[in-house]
Design an enzyme around this catalytic site. Structure first.
Site, PDB file in Angstrom:
ATOM      1  N   HIS A  22       0.862  -1.144  -0.192  1.00 24.03           N
ATOM      2  CA  HIS A  22       0.070  -0.102   0.019  1.00 24.03           C
ATOM      3  C   HIS A  22       0.992   1.311  -0.080  1.00 24.03           C
ATOM      4  CE1 HIS A  22      -3.981  -1.408   1.958  1.00 24.03           C
ATOM      5  NE2 HIS A  22      -3.984  -1.915   0.548  1.00 24.03           N
ATOM      6  N   HIS A  78     -12.203  -8.288  -6.652  1.00 28.84           N
ATOM      7  CA  HIS A  78     -11.749  -7.302  -5.854  1.00 28.84           C
ATOM      8  C   HIS A  78     -10.983  -6.359  -6.924  1.00 28.84           C
ATOM      9  CE1 HIS A  78     -10.283  -4.207  -3.027  1.00 28.84           C
ATOM     10  NE2 HIS A  78      -9.493  -4.844  -2.531  1.00 28.84           N
ATOM     11  N   GLU A  80      -8.679  -3.757  -6.251  1.00 27.88           N
ATOM     12  CA  GLU A  80      -7.372  -3.091  -5.992  1.00 27.88           C
ATOM     13  C   GLU A  80      -6.174  -3.857  -6.745  1.00 27.88           C
ATOM     14  OE1 GLU A  80      -6.848  -3.002  -1.546  1.00 27.88           O
ATOM     15  OE2 GLU A  80      -5.725  -1.415  -1.761  1.00 27.88           O
ATOM     16  N   ASP A  82      -3.436  -4.932  -6.396  1.00 24.59           N
ATOM     17  CA  ASP A  82      -2.520  -6.352  -5.982  1.00 24.59           C
ATOM     18  C   ASP A  82      -3.286  -7.289  -6.693  1.00 24.59           C
ATOM     19  OD1 ASP A  82      -4.520  -5.322  -4.043  1.00 24.59           O
ATOM     20  OD2 ASP A  82      -3.600  -6.606  -2.545  1.00 24.59           O
ATOM     21  N   HIS A 144     -12.829  -5.143   1.700  1.00 19.47           N
ATOM     22  CA  HIS A 144     -12.744  -3.921   2.467  1.00 19.47           C
ATOM     23  C   HIS A 144     -12.690  -2.836   1.471  1.00 19.47           C
ATOM     24  CE1 HIS A 144      -8.413  -2.959   1.251  1.00 19.47           C
ATOM     25  NE2 HIS A 144      -8.665  -3.981   0.687  1.00 19.47           N
ATOM     26  N   ASP A 163      -9.522 -10.729   0.010  1.00 16.58           N
ATOM     27  CA  ASP A 163      -8.802 -10.233   0.909  1.00 16.58           C
ATOM     28  C   ASP A 163      -9.121 -10.959   2.409  1.00 16.58           C
ATOM     29  OD1 ASP A 163      -6.784  -8.509  -0.229  1.00 16.58           O
ATOM     30  OD2 ASP A 163      -8.213  -6.843  -0.399  1.00 16.58           O
ATOM     31  N   TYR A 191      -3.227  -8.011   9.633  1.00 20.22           N
ATOM     32  CA  TYR A 191      -3.988  -7.716   8.742  1.00 20.22           C
ATOM     33  C   TYR A 191      -5.381  -7.322   9.020  1.00 20.22           C
ATOM     34  CZ  TYR A 191      -5.283  -8.165   3.800  1.00 20.22           C
ATOM     35  OH  TYR A 191      -6.147  -7.783   2.437  1.00 20.22           O
ATOM     36  N   HIS A 224      -4.232 -13.331  -0.276  1.00 20.89           N
ATOM     37  CA  HIS A 224      -2.733 -13.261   0.316  1.00 20.89           C
ATOM     38  C   HIS A 224      -2.444 -14.489   0.963  1.00 20.89           C
ATOM     39  CE1 HIS A 224      -2.602  -9.075  -1.336  1.00 20.89           C
ATOM     40  NE2 HIS A 224      -3.783  -8.558  -0.668  1.00 20.89           N
TER      41      HIS A 224
HETATM   42 FE1  FEO Z   1      -7.665  -4.878  -1.092  1.00 22.07          FE
HETATM   43 FE2  FEO Z   1      -5.386  -7.198  -1.312  1.00 22.07          FE
HETATM   44  O1  FEO Z   1      -6.249  -5.899  -2.096  1.00 22.07           O
END
Ligand code: FEO
Length: 392
Positions: A22, A78, A80, A82, A144, A163, A191, A224
């Site tokens: 991030h 998602h 984002e 990553d 999230h 996530d 996390y 992750h």
């Molecule tokens: Fe919300 Fe692993 O990205």
């Protein structure tokens, strides 16, 4: 490509090198992984991609191992970067491939990539038949991001949770029963504390909703870290605890100090707490990783913060941790402030205001000392800690 079970494969990337995630916001001492999954059935579904810097190797591997033209559909749980960062490169090669995502997901993909691909917007309960397996979608708004969702592979009975239930944790292994449990749960709680705390209300409701569905979950595969195959629901029950205004009844004393006076106060306050039976940890925030500190704050009932006064303000390390605490909006915590000063002495009032603005119940007026505290002053700090202990 690694087979998880039946027709479900891991096609992700292990990132051993990353130490800040991030941007600079999140420390990843143990690296991370970007988990992408392939369901190889009559139709082939790719669920999520990997972070942008890995796009070439990721797509090359898919081409070699499955053939890009054989991918029937892509699920974006998602957006984002990553997880969706490699989407643009992949879609250059297979631009007509349908993308399944939430309504917010489609909007965000357009905002990120400025492309109008073949979007199939899904809601909770919608599904896609792949042959032996069926993908069932579960919206997870604000877990999230507004676009987040999970995909349940019915047939193989694997929940691809994105996530949720993840950890920034690279390992030679894939599964929860293969790794050090202390490391695994440390990364999982870190996390949750640093990313999911503000969304605990939504997490409680969503966990209840999913558990009420009685899905035959045999594996939980987040985006992750480690995949939960041994007693997979254990992490769901942990999340239930963590989402319920969690604390362990302990205290954390966070301080920074210019010439050591505030440090002496911190240690004496901690002694007062400890002598009254409160488990207490003390950290110089200027010397500690802030995400690790937030994990300690998450576990604590009491958050006691101190700073010297400087230029009518507080030390910047203390300001930074208070800013993060404010954003996370912890519940069910008590707090107090302390600090040393030379002449103006604003730090205690500033810290108290920031704790209150963070939703922390400031249960005692703060304590401040001018210049270097003497033995009698430090006894006052111990008494302050002892009085705080009564509030736990
Ligand atoms: Fe919300 Fe692993 O990205």
């Amino acid at each position: 490509m690694m087979k998880l079970k039946d027709s479900v494969y891991w096609v992700g990337v292990k990132d051993w090198e990353i130490k800040r995630f991030h941007g600079e916001e999140y420390s990843t001492h143990r690296g991370s992984t970007y988990n992408s999954y392939l369901i190889r059935d009559s139709k082939v579904a790719l669920v999520d991609t990997v972070w942008t810097p890995f796009h070439e190797g990721f797509v090359e591997d898919l081409e070699r191992e499955i053939g890009l033209k054989n991918i029937s559909l892509i699920v974006v749980n998602h957006t984002e970067q990553d997880h969706a960062g490699s989407l643009a490169y992949l879609m250059e090669k297979i631009p007509e491939t349908p993308i399944y995502c939430t309504k917010n997901g489609a909007m965000m993909i357009k905002k990120h990539f400025h492309k109008d691909w073949n979007f199939n917007v899904v809601k909770t309960g919608d599904s896609v038949d792949l042959g032996e397996n069926r993908l069932v979608f579960v919206e997870m708004p604000m877990l999230h991001w507004p676009d987040s969702m999970a995909t349940f592979v019915s047939g193989a009975n694997v929940l691809l949770s994105n996530d949720a239930f993840g950890q920034h944790y690279a390992s030679p292994y894939l599964y929860n029963d293969q790794v050090d449990q202390g490391e695994l749960f440390q990364e999982a709680i870190k996390y949750y504390a640093n990313i999911l705390t503000p969304f605990s209300r939504q997490a409680r409701a969503k966990i209840k909703e999913v558990l009420d569905l009685n899905l035959p979950i045999e594996m939980i595969a987040p985006s992750h870290g480690i995949i939960w195959r041994d007693n997979p629901l254990q992490i769901v029950y942990k999340y239930q605890q963590w989402a319920s205004d969690y604390n362990e009844g302990t205290a954390v004393v966070l301080y920074d100090t210019m010439w050591g006076a505030t440090k002496k106060m911190a240690l004496s306050i901690a002694k007062g707490l400890g002598d009254r039976g409160v488990g207490v940890k003390t950290f110089n925030v200027g010397k500690c990783d802030k995400n690790d500190l937030i994990t300690e704050v998450f576990k604590s009932r009491g958050v006691i913060v101190g700073s010297s006064t400087i230029n009518r303000g507080i030390l910047n390390s203390t300001a930074a941790i208070l800013e993060i605490i404010k954003g996370l909006q912890f519940k069910n915590k008590i707090g107090a402030a302390f600090g040393s000063y030379g002449w103006s002495g604003e730090s205690v009032k500033i810290i108290e205001d920031r704790l209150k603005g963070s939703g922390i119940d400031v249960v005692m007026d703060g304590i401040k000392m001018q210049y270097d505290p003497e033995a009698e002053d430090l006894r006052s700090c111990e008494d302050f800690g002892a009085a705080l202990a009564e509030k736990f």
